[in-house]
Design a protein around this motif. Sequence first.
Motif, short mmCIF file in Angstrom:
data_model
loop_
_atom_site.label_atom_id
_atom_site.label_comp_id
_atom_site.label_asym_id
_atom_site.label_seq_id
_atom_site.Cartn_x
_atom_site.Cartn_y
_atom_site.Cartn_z
N PHE A 187 33.24 39.71 38.80
CA PHE A 187 34.69 39.78 38.94
C PHE A 187 35.37 38.61 38.23
CE2 PHE A 187 38.45 38.47 41.49
CZ PHE A 187 39.20 39.62 41.41
N GLN A 188 36.60 38.87 37.72
CA GLN A 188 37.45 37.83 37.13
C GLN A 188 38.87 38.01 37.64
OE1 GLN A 188 36.30 39.08 33.07
NE2 GLN A 188 36.06 36.90 32.67
N PHE A 189 39.54 36.89 37.93
CA PHE A 189 40.92 36.90 38.42
C PHE A 189 41.67 35.80 37.69
CE2 PHE A 189 44.21 35.36 41.36
CZ PHE A 189 44.85 36.54 41.70
N GLY A 190 42.78 36.16 37.04
CA GLY A 190 43.61 35.19 36.35
C GLY A 190 45.00 35.18 36.94
N ILE A 191 45.61 34.00 36.94
CA ILE A 191 46.93 33.84 37.55
C ILE A 191 47.79 32.97 36.64
CG2 ILE A 191 46.23 31.85 38.91
CD1 ILE A 191 47.87 32.90 41.22
N GLY A 192 49.06 33.32 36.54
CA GLY A 192 50.07 32.55 35.81
C GLY A 192 51.42 32.84 36.46
N LYS B 292 33.80 29.02 55.18
CA LYS B 292 32.63 28.69 54.38
C LYS B 292 32.93 27.69 53.27
CE LYS B 292 30.04 32.89 55.13
NZ LYS B 292 29.35 34.01 54.50
N GLU B 293 34.23 27.30 53.17
CA GLU B 293 34.62 26.33 52.15
C GLU B 293 34.32 26.81 50.73
OE1 GLU B 293 36.44 23.56 52.66
OE2 GLU B 293 36.53 24.17 54.74
N SER B 294 34.53 28.08 50.50
CA SER B 294 34.38 28.66 49.17
C SER B 294 35.72 29.28 48.76
CB SER B 294 33.33 29.79 49.19
OG SER B 294 32.06 29.29 49.51
N HIS B 295 35.91 29.43 47.47
CA HIS B 295 37.00 30.26 46.99
C HIS B 295 36.59 31.69 47.34
CE1 HIS B 295 38.19 26.71 44.76
NE2 HIS B 295 37.11 26.76 44.00
N ALA B 296 37.54 32.56 47.68
CA ALA B 296 37.18 33.92 48.07
C ALA B 296 38.24 34.91 47.61
CB ALA B 296 37.02 34.00 49.59
N TYR B 297 37.84 36.17 47.47
CA TYR B 297 38.77 37.22 47.07
C TYR B 297 38.43 38.51 47.80
CZ TYR B 297 34.86 38.46 44.02
OH TYR B 297 33.62 38.79 43.53
N ASP B 298 39.46 39.30 48.09
CA ASP B 298 39.30 40.60 48.74
C ASP B 298 40.44 41.48 48.26
OD1 ASP B 298 38.29 42.58 50.42
OD2 ASP B 298 39.49 41.91 52.12
N GLY C 137 39.85 53.64 46.97
CA GLY C 137 38.68 53.02 47.58
C GLY C 137 37.96 51.96 46.78
N GLU C 138 38.28 51.78 45.49
CA GLU C 138 37.60 50.73 44.73
C GLU C 138 37.97 49.38 45.33
OE1 GLU C 138 36.84 49.17 40.18
OE2 GLU C 138 38.26 50.78 40.51
N LYS C 139 36.99 48.47 45.37
CA LYS C 139 37.21 47.18 46.02
C LYS C 139 36.47 46.07 45.26
CE LYS C 139 36.87 45.12 50.55
NZ LYS C 139 37.67 45.40 51.70
N PHE C 140 37.12 44.92 45.21
CA PHE C 140 36.50 43.70 44.70
C PHE C 140 36.53 42.70 45.85
CE2 PHE C 140 38.45 45.54 40.85
CZ PHE C 140 37.35 45.60 40.02
N SER C 141 35.37 42.16 46.20
CA SER C 141 35.32 41.22 47.31
C SER C 141 34.14 40.27 47.12
CB SER C 141 35.17 41.99 48.63
OG SER C 141 35.24 41.13 49.72
N GLY C 142 34.35 38.99 47.41
CA GLY C 142 33.25 38.04 47.29
C GLY C 142 33.72 36.62 47.45
N GLU C 143 32.80 35.69 47.24
CA GLU C 143 33.06 34.26 47.33
C GLU C 143 32.52 33.55 46.10
OE1 GLU C 143 31.59 32.59 50.95
OE2 GLU C 143 32.69 34.01 52.19
N GLU D 250 36.73 43.86 36.65
CA GLU D 250 35.29 43.72 36.53
C GLU D 250 34.94 42.68 35.47
OE1 GLU D 250 31.62 46.58 35.19
OE2 GLU D 250 33.32 47.49 36.24
N TRP D 251 33.94 41.87 35.77
CA TRP D 251 33.45 40.84 34.85
C TRP D 251 32.98 41.50 33.55
CZ3 TRP D 251 32.72 35.61 34.66
CH2 TRP D 251 31.80 35.13 33.73
N GLY D 252 33.34 40.90 32.42
CA GLY D 252 32.82 41.32 31.13
C GLY D 252 33.47 42.54 30.51
N THR D 253 34.48 43.13 31.16
CA THR D 253 35.15 44.27 30.55
C THR D 253 36.45 43.79 29.92
OG1 THR D 253 36.35 44.84 32.56
CG2 THR D 253 34.22 45.90 32.23
N GLU D 254 36.85 44.45 28.85
CA GLU D 254 38.07 44.06 28.16
C GLU D 254 39.32 44.42 28.96
OE1 GLU D 254 40.33 45.16 24.03
OE2 GLU D 254 38.15 44.94 23.97
N ASP D 255 39.34 45.65 29.51
CA ASP D 255 40.50 46.09 30.27
C ASP D 255 40.48 45.52 31.67
OD1 ASP D 255 41.65 47.58 28.23
OD2 ASP D 255 40.65 49.44 28.82
N LYS D 256 41.60 44.96 32.08
CA LYS D 256 41.77 44.40 33.42
C LYS D 256 42.99 45.05 34.06
CE LYS D 256 38.59 41.10 33.07
NZ LYS D 256 37.47 41.76 32.46
#
Length: 183
Positions: free
Chosen positions: A91-96, A36-42, A48-54, A118-124
């Motif tokens: 959702f938010q994902f950071g990388i370094g 689909k030519e999108s950035h994606a995450y799974d 059982g908690e899951k984060f998935s989307g494009e 989760e988007w907008g929460t302080e704890d990640k």
Amino acid sequence: MKRFKNTVMVMTSILGLMLMLSCSGNDEDGKPDAGKESHAYDITMEGGEKFSGEVPKEVFGGTYNPVMFVGYNEDIDGELLTGLLMDTGKFQFGIGLALGGNNQPSIVGNGPGLVFGEWGTEDKYKPAGPVSMTLKNYKEHDVSMYGEEGTAASFTLEFSGKFQLGDEGESVDVTGEVFIAAP
């Protein structure tokens, strides 16, 4: 070099704001679809908690949205892969990550290296022990934005390990895959 680092930080912030205005979605089973030519995450967590989307790779009528940058870092005397992937409202994902031989990633120093939640929460979620990581189909791309030149990266990052929510959460087993589209 400092001007480039500052520019990358400003560009990442601007891109984050642009992403807040963009839409997102995922396919029927919730798995990323690179076609689909999108950035994606799974990302799947123990219990059982899951984060998935494009996240669209283009914003504002066709402008490429480079979410991951690569550049030389004096502190580690090597290449550093950094960036943010934000699925607005979800959702938010950071990388370094340091890039070693054959562009394989590692977490260097005290930084978490991978942070998501989760988007907008302080704890990640952040690593609570060793994390196994593999970069596949890694490719660098020269990009020009706002009059500045830089290097964006496209890849698929697969990872697994123990992660902890904030400083107080229990550690859980996590497996994940993040796809960053090319320009």
